[in-house]
Design a protein around this motif. Structure first.
Motif, PDB file in Angstrom:
ATOM      1  N   SER A  50      41.062  -4.928  16.147  1.00  0.00           N
ATOM      2  CA  SER A  50      41.110  -6.528  15.389  1.00  0.00           C
ATOM      3  C   SER A  50      40.588  -7.408  16.423  1.00  0.00           C
ATOM      4  CB  SER A  50      42.009  -6.892  14.782  1.00  0.00           C
ATOM      5  OG  SER A  50      43.105  -7.205  15.862  1.00  0.00           O
ATOM      6  N   SER A  89      35.203  -6.281  20.855  1.00  0.00           N
ATOM      7  CA  SER A  89      33.857  -6.972  20.489  1.00  0.00           C
ATOM      8  C   SER A  89      32.892  -6.211  19.802  1.00  0.00           C
ATOM      9  CB  SER A  89      33.269  -7.280  21.808  1.00  0.00           C
ATOM     10  OG  SER A  89      32.826  -5.757  22.443  1.00  0.00           O
ATOM     11  N   GLU A  90      31.808  -6.966  19.135  1.00  0.00           N
ATOM     12  CA  GLU A  90      30.974  -6.014  18.511  1.00  0.00           C
ATOM     13  C   GLU A  90      30.365  -4.908  18.873  1.00  0.00           C
ATOM     14  OE1 GLU A  90      29.488  -5.199  14.648  1.00  0.00           O
ATOM     15  OE2 GLU A  90      30.976  -6.651  15.161  1.00  0.00           O
ATOM     16  N   SER A  91      30.073  -4.850  20.214  1.00  0.00           N
ATOM     17  CA  SER A  91      29.233  -3.695  20.790  1.00  0.00           C
ATOM     18  C   SER A  91      30.321  -2.617  20.982  1.00  0.00           C
ATOM     19  CB  SER A  91      28.846  -4.306  22.302  1.00  0.00           C
ATOM     20  OG  SER A  91      29.964  -4.643  22.910  1.00  0.00           O
ATOM     21  N   ASP A  92      31.603  -2.810  21.312  1.00  0.00           N
ATOM     22  CA  ASP A  92      32.638  -1.993  21.491  1.00  0.00           C
ATOM     23  C   ASP A  92      33.015  -1.334  19.976  1.00  0.00           C
ATOM     24  OD1 ASP A  92      32.873  -2.327  24.005  1.00  0.00           O
ATOM     25  OD2 ASP A  92      34.831  -3.636  23.793  1.00  0.00           O
ATOM     26  N   LEU A  93      33.001  -1.963  18.811  1.00  0.00           N
ATOM     27  CA  LEU A  93      33.068  -1.538  17.661  1.00  0.00           C
ATOM     28  C   LEU A  93      31.852  -0.595  17.168  1.00  0.00           C
ATOM     29  CD1 LEU A  93      34.384  -4.503  15.630  1.00  0.00           C
ATOM     30  CD2 LEU A  93      35.772  -2.607  16.476  1.00  0.00           C
ATOM     31  N   LYS A  94      30.763  -1.079  17.674  1.00  0.00           N
ATOM     32  CA  LYS A  94      29.765  -0.064  17.185  1.00  0.00           C
ATOM     33  C   LYS A  94      29.862   1.258  17.928  1.00  0.00           C
ATOM     34  CE  LYS A  94      24.539   0.203  17.873  1.00  0.00           C
ATOM     35  NZ  LYS A  94      23.229  -0.679  18.284  1.00  0.00           N
ATOM     36  N   ARG A 127      32.385   3.064  15.992  1.00  0.00           N
ATOM     37  CA  ARG A 127      31.786   3.708  14.756  1.00  0.00           C
ATOM     38  C   ARG A 127      31.106   4.961  15.015  1.00  0.00           C
ATOM     39  NH1 ARG A 127      31.072  -1.889  14.017  1.00  0.00           N
ATOM     40  NH2 ARG A 127      32.661  -2.766  12.244  1.00  0.00           N
ATOM     41  N   SER A 135      37.597   1.296   8.805  1.00  0.00           N
ATOM     42  CA  SER A 135      36.015   1.423   8.750  1.00  0.00           C
ATOM     43  C   SER A 135      35.715   2.304   8.149  1.00  0.00           C
ATOM     44  CB  SER A 135      35.675   1.924  10.259  1.00  0.00           C
ATOM     45  OG  SER A 135      34.343   1.993  10.318  1.00  0.00           O
TER      46      SER A 135
END
Length: 264
Positions: free
Chosen positions: A122, A125-130, A133, A156
Motif C-alpha cells: 500500500s 511507489s508507482e514504479s515498484d508497483l509496475k 505487476r 491487483s
C-alpha cells in the motif's frame, strides 16, 4: 613430418565439428535475443552482455573452423593458433563461472532488498508497483512474501488466474475488490507469492549457467588435448628406409660391365 594417425584426426574433426555447431547455436540465440529486446526500455542495460555474447559466440564459431583447416591440411601453425585460442576461451569461461558462484550471495541480497522494500504494498511507489505487476503476470504469482493478503482489499488484476482447476489458484476472498460471482463461480487468483519463485528461478539459472560452462570447458579441453597430440605427431620425423644385411646375398650376382683394359 610424420603422418598423423587417422583415428586421432577423425576424433579431432568430430569434436571440432560439434564445437562449430554449438558456436552457431549460440550466435543464433544471441541474434534472437538482440532482436527480441531491441525495443525494450532496458536494452541499454543489456547491451553490454549482448555484445559479450556476440564476441564469445563468434570466437567459439571461428576457432573450430580454424582447427578443422589445420587438422585436414596438417598445418602446425594453424593448430597452434587454435590451441592457444581455445585455452584462453576455456580460462575465460571458467573464470566467469567461478565469479558467478562468488557473487551469487551478493546478487540474492540485492534482489531481496529490492523486492522486500515494496512491503507494505500500500505504500509502494508507482514504479515498484509496475514491476511487481509485470512479475505477477510473468511468473503467475501474487504478492511478495505472503501472497494476495499483502494487497489487502484492492487485489491487483495481475493476480487473476484463468485456470480454475490449477492447484496454484484459489478463490478471491469475499472482502476483496475482485470478488464476484459469475454463474456461481468465484474469481480465481494466484496463491503463491512471487519472491520465492524469483529465488528458485535465479538459483536454477545460476546452476544451469555453471553446468553449461563446465560442459563447454570440458569439450574445449578435449579439443586442445587432441590438437596437441596431432602437433606432437607432426613434429616427428618421417620414417627412413631401413637397410638390412642378408647372408643370402652372393657376390656372384654382380656382372662386370666392362673388362679391364689390356696392357698396351
Amino acid at each position: 613430418m610424420a603422418k598423423v594417425n587417422i583415428w586421432l584426426k577423425r576424433s579431432f574433426i568430430i569434436v571440432a565439428s560439434l564445437m562449430t555447431i554449438i558456436g552457431a547455436l549460440m550466435l543464433a540465440g544471441t541474434l534472437f535475443s538482440h532482436g527480441h529486446y531491441h525495443r525494450d526500455d532496458e536494452i541499454e542495460d543489456m547491451i553490454v552482455g549482448i555484445n559479450a555474447m556476440y564476441v564469445l559466440s563468434i570466437t567459439i564459431l571461428v576457432l573450430p573452423i580454424i582447427g578443422l583447416f589445420g587438422a585436414c591440411k596438417e598445418k602446425r601453425w594453424v593448430l597452434i593458433v587454435f590451441t592457444v585460442g581455445m585455452i584462453l576461451c576455456s580460462l575465460f569461461v571458467l573464470y566467469m563461472a567461478i565469479h558467478m558462484l562468488i557473487i551469487q550471495p551478493m546478487l540474492v541480497k540485492i534482489m531481496s532488498k529490492f523486492y522486500l522494500s515494496m512491503q507494505p504494498i500500500s505504500n509502494a511507489s508507482e514504479s515498484d508497483l509496475k514491476v511487481l505487476r509485470e512479475t505477477q503476470i510473468e511468473l503467475e504469482c501474487c504478492g511478495v512474501e505472503e501472497g494476495y493478503m499483502e494487497w489487502g482489499y484492492n487485489i491487483s488484476e495481475s493476480c487473476l488466474c484463468n485456470d480454475y482447476v490449477s492447484a496454484r489458484c484459489i478463490a478471491a476472498p469475499r472482502n476483496s475488490s475482485l470478488f464476484q460471482l459469475t454463474n456461481h463461480t468465484p474469481v480465481m487468483i494466484f496463491q503463491e507469492p512471487c519472491f520465492p519463485i524469483i529465488l528458485s528461478h535465479f538459483y536454477l539459472g545460476v546452476n544451469l549457467l555453471v553446468g553449461i560452462s563446465m560442459g563447454l570447458t570440458s569439450l574445449w579441453t578435449l579439443s586442445c588435448a587432441l590438437s596437441i597430440a596431432i602437433l606432437c605427431q607432426l613434429r616427428e620425423k618421417k620414417d627412413t628406409l631401413v637397410v638390412a644385411y642378408s647372408r643370402e646375398a652372393k657376390t656372384g650376382n654382380y656382372a662386370v660391365l666392362a673388362e679391364p683394359a689390356e696392357l698396351t
